[in-house]
Write an enzyme that holds these catalytic residues in place. Structure first.
Site, PDB file in Angstrom:
ATOM      1  N   HIS A  79      25.420  -8.075 -33.193  1.00 26.11           N
ATOM      2  CA  HIS A  79      24.250  -7.296 -32.788  1.00 26.11           C
ATOM      3  C   HIS A  79      24.555  -6.254 -31.716  1.00 26.11           C
ATOM      4  O   HIS A  79      23.671  -5.468 -31.352  1.00 26.11           O
ATOM      5  CB  HIS A  79      23.132  -8.235 -32.316  1.00 26.11           C
ATOM      6  CG  HIS A  79      21.767  -7.749 -32.694  1.00 26.11           C
ATOM      7  ND1 HIS A  79      20.657  -8.557 -32.656  1.00 26.11           N
ATOM      8  CD2 HIS A  79      21.311  -6.533 -33.107  1.00 26.11           C
ATOM      9  CE1 HIS A  79      19.584  -7.875 -33.028  1.00 26.11           C
ATOM     10  NE2 HIS A  79      19.961  -6.641 -33.310  1.00 26.11           N
ATOM     11  N   ASP A 106      14.898 -11.722 -33.534  1.00 28.11           N
ATOM     12  CA  ASP A 106      16.135 -12.337 -33.059  1.00 28.11           C
ATOM     13  C   ASP A 106      15.811 -13.684 -32.417  1.00 28.11           C
ATOM     14  O   ASP A 106      14.701 -13.882 -31.905  1.00 28.11           O
ATOM     15  CB  ASP A 106      16.786 -11.411 -32.017  1.00 28.11           C
ATOM     16  CG  ASP A 106      18.267 -11.666 -31.800  1.00 28.11           C
ATOM     17  OD1 ASP A 106      18.711 -12.804 -31.998  1.00 28.11           O
ATOM     18  OD2 ASP A 106      18.974 -10.728 -31.411  1.00 28.11           O
ATOM     19  N   HIS A 108      17.579 -14.434 -29.850  1.00 25.36           N
ATOM     20  CA  HIS A 108      18.029 -14.137 -28.484  1.00 25.36           C
ATOM     21  C   HIS A 108      17.446 -12.813 -28.002  1.00 25.36           C
ATOM     22  O   HIS A 108      17.170 -11.917 -28.808  1.00 25.36           O
ATOM     23  CB  HIS A 108      19.563 -14.045 -28.434  1.00 25.36           C
ATOM     24  CG  HIS A 108      20.269 -15.200 -29.075  1.00 25.36           C
ATOM     25  ND1 HIS A 108      20.574 -15.219 -30.428  1.00 25.36           N
ATOM     26  CD2 HIS A 108      20.727 -16.365 -28.566  1.00 25.36           C
ATOM     27  CE1 HIS A 108      21.191 -16.364 -30.717  1.00 25.36           C
ATOM     28  NE2 HIS A 108      21.288 -17.075 -29.613  1.00 25.36           N
ATOM     29  N   ASP A 110      19.172 -10.812 -25.923  1.00 19.36           N
ATOM     30  CA  ASP A 110      20.312  -9.888 -25.783  1.00 19.36           C
ATOM     31  C   ASP A 110      20.119  -8.936 -24.607  1.00 19.36           C
ATOM     32  O   ASP A 110      20.332  -7.724 -24.712  1.00 19.36           O
ATOM     33  CB  ASP A 110      20.530  -9.097 -27.083  1.00 19.36           C
ATOM     34  CG  ASP A 110      21.042  -9.980 -28.207  1.00 19.36           C
ATOM     35  OD1 ASP A 110      21.427 -11.130 -27.932  1.00 19.36           O
ATOM     36  OD2 ASP A 110      21.064  -9.524 -29.363  1.00 19.36           O
ATOM     37  N   HIS A 123      27.714  -8.949 -27.781  1.00 19.22           N
ATOM     38  CA  HIS A 123      26.523  -8.863 -28.621  1.00 19.22           C
ATOM     39  C   HIS A 123      25.288  -9.388 -27.882  1.00 19.22           C
ATOM     40  O   HIS A 123      24.176  -9.314 -28.416  1.00 19.22           O
ATOM     41  CB  HIS A 123      26.716  -9.583 -29.953  1.00 19.22           C
ATOM     42  CG  HIS A 123      27.075 -11.031 -29.863  1.00 19.22           C
ATOM     43  ND1 HIS A 123      26.158 -12.012 -29.594  1.00 19.22           N
ATOM     44  CD2 HIS A 123      28.271 -11.668 -30.020  1.00 19.22           C
ATOM     45  CE1 HIS A 123      26.749 -13.202 -29.596  1.00 19.22           C
ATOM     46  NE2 HIS A 123      28.035 -13.007 -29.843  1.00 19.22           N
ATOM     47  N   ASP A 209      18.206  -9.461 -36.649  1.00 17.08           N
ATOM     48  CA  ASP A 209      19.347 -10.362 -36.515  1.00 17.08           C
ATOM     49  C   ASP A 209      19.111 -11.530 -37.457  1.00 17.08           C
ATOM     50  O   ASP A 209      18.028 -12.122 -37.474  1.00 17.08           O
ATOM     51  CB  ASP A 209      19.454 -10.848 -35.065  1.00 17.08           C
ATOM     52  CG  ASP A 209      20.714 -11.639 -34.779  1.00 17.08           C
ATOM     53  OD1 ASP A 209      21.042 -12.548 -35.562  1.00 17.08           O
ATOM     54  OD2 ASP A 209      21.368 -11.375 -33.748  1.00 17.08           O
ATOM     55  N   ASP A 211      19.925 -14.477 -37.273  1.00 15.73           N
ATOM     56  CA  ASP A 211      19.527 -15.728 -36.631  1.00 15.73           C
ATOM     57  C   ASP A 211      18.055 -15.761 -36.218  1.00 15.73           C
ATOM     58  O   ASP A 211      17.578 -16.753 -35.666  1.00 15.73           O
ATOM     59  CB  ASP A 211      20.445 -16.094 -35.466  1.00 15.73           C
ATOM     60  CG  ASP A 211      20.347 -15.171 -34.260  1.00 15.73           C
ATOM     61  OD1 ASP A 211      19.300 -14.536 -34.050  1.00 15.73           O
ATOM     62  OD2 ASP A 211      21.331 -15.109 -33.493  1.00 15.73           O
ATOM     63  N   GLU A 254      24.631  -9.524 -37.780  1.00 17.67           N
ATOM     64  CA  GLU A 254      25.081 -10.912 -37.650  1.00 17.67           C
ATOM     65  C   GLU A 254      25.233 -11.668 -38.958  1.00 17.67           C
ATOM     66  O   GLU A 254      25.374 -12.891 -38.958  1.00 17.67           O
ATOM     67  CB  GLU A 254      24.172 -11.700 -36.699  1.00 17.67           C
ATOM     68  CG  GLU A 254      24.145 -11.190 -35.268  1.00 17.67           C
ATOM     69  CD  GLU A 254      25.419 -11.486 -34.472  1.00 17.67           C
ATOM     70  OE1 GLU A 254      26.289 -12.234 -34.990  1.00 17.67           O
ATOM     71  OE2 GLU A 254      25.542 -10.975 -33.341  1.00 17.67           O
TER      72      GLU A 254
END
Length: 289
Positions: A79, A106, A108, A110, A123, A209, A211, A254
């Site tokens: 990412h 996402d 996360h 980030d 990332h 992303d 995830d 990702e």
């Protein structure tokens, strides 16, 4: 290998079947290495120079591609790509005199800086970079376009480091973690955000992303976090985005085909992108009652 996995899974054909004109611009290369490279005091950082060169190449390419493509799809590895793509599209929005908005799907946030990350994985830094947080100057290229924190909405968050949490709560970024989605659903915060984009006549970048999705349906990611978005939640997001007609660019990040199971994650991502670009199970004409 993520972009190639999406190609093999039939992304171009899926979009053409929906009536879209598609041109694959191929793969990018990072900017040439410089003769001097600053050494960062955080010795944990991984591949700092290579990552900085990728960000430089991506933000230039993203700006250029916006000029002749209605909705560019940026396909990448991790990412970090969004540090370049988002700053590039934000630069284009600035040239048009429009506000840049970002929908961040996402697990996360980030939001690490180069100094705050204790994993060294870059990332985890793109949002901090394209919102102009301190600590990147001299190590990363100067962002050519920035996004105001209040123009960012995050959905699906469920893994945030303590330092990230402390920093992001001091910003105006609109964060909806999975508990909030479990309690109130995913449609309301998304529609509220889209209303703000429309009211500002803004440009909307979708950064997806893998995830964001629950690993039970999307195992091909190296940063899996249980409790992610379901199949129907993810499709609903894409269907609402399509109906809004506001998305002007997007990232897919990702996807790691080496962790996939017979390509099922790549196929799911292609199906989600198709939903964003108009694939429907049924047409829903307005009815009078």
């Amino acid at each position: 290998m993520g972009p190639d996995a999406l190609r093999v899974a039939g992304l171009e054909r899926a979009l053409r079947d929906l009536g879209h004109k598609v041109h694959d611009h191929g793969n990018l290369a990072p900017s040439p290495k410089t003769s001097e490279h600053a050494i960062h005091p955080n010795s944990l950082l991984k591949n700092l120079e290579d990552c900085a060169n990728w960000v430089a190449a991506l933000q230039d390419a993203a700006f250029e591609i916006c000029d002749d493509t209605r909705t560019p799809i940026f396909m990448g590895g991790d990412h970090l790509m969004s540090a370049g793509t988002v700053s590039g599209v934000a630069n284009y929005a600035q040239a048009l005199g429009q506000e840049q908005f970002v929908l961040w799907l996402d697990a996360h946030t980030d939001f690490h800086t180069l100094s705050s990350t204790d994993s060294g994985n870059l990332h985890g830094t793109p949002v901090a970079f394209f919102t102009g947080q301190d600590g990147f100057k001299g190590y990363f290229p100067t962002p050519k376009g920035l996004v105001k924190p209040e123009n960012i909405c995050m959905l699906g968050i469920r893994s945030v480091d303590a330092s990230e949490n402390a920093n992001i709560t001091e910003t105006a970024i609109d964060v909806h973690d999975m508990r909030a989605i479990d309690e109130g659903g995913i449609a309301t915060p998304l529609r509220n955000f889209l209303s703000r984009v429309r009211a500002a006549n803004g440009r909307l970048h979708l950064s997806f992303d893998v995830d964001f999705l629950d690993p039970s349906i999307a195992p091909a990611v190296g940063t899996t976090v249980p409790g992610g978005a379901t199949f129907r939640e993810a499709h609903l997001v894409m269907e609402i985005l399509h109906d809004s007609d506001l998305v002007t660019s997007m990232d897919i990040a990702e996807l790691n085909p080496f962790l996939d199971e017979r390509g099922r994650t790549a196929k799911l991502i292609v199906d989600l992108i198709a939903s964003l670009f108009g694939k429907r199970v049924m047409d829903r004409p307005t009815r009078s009652f």
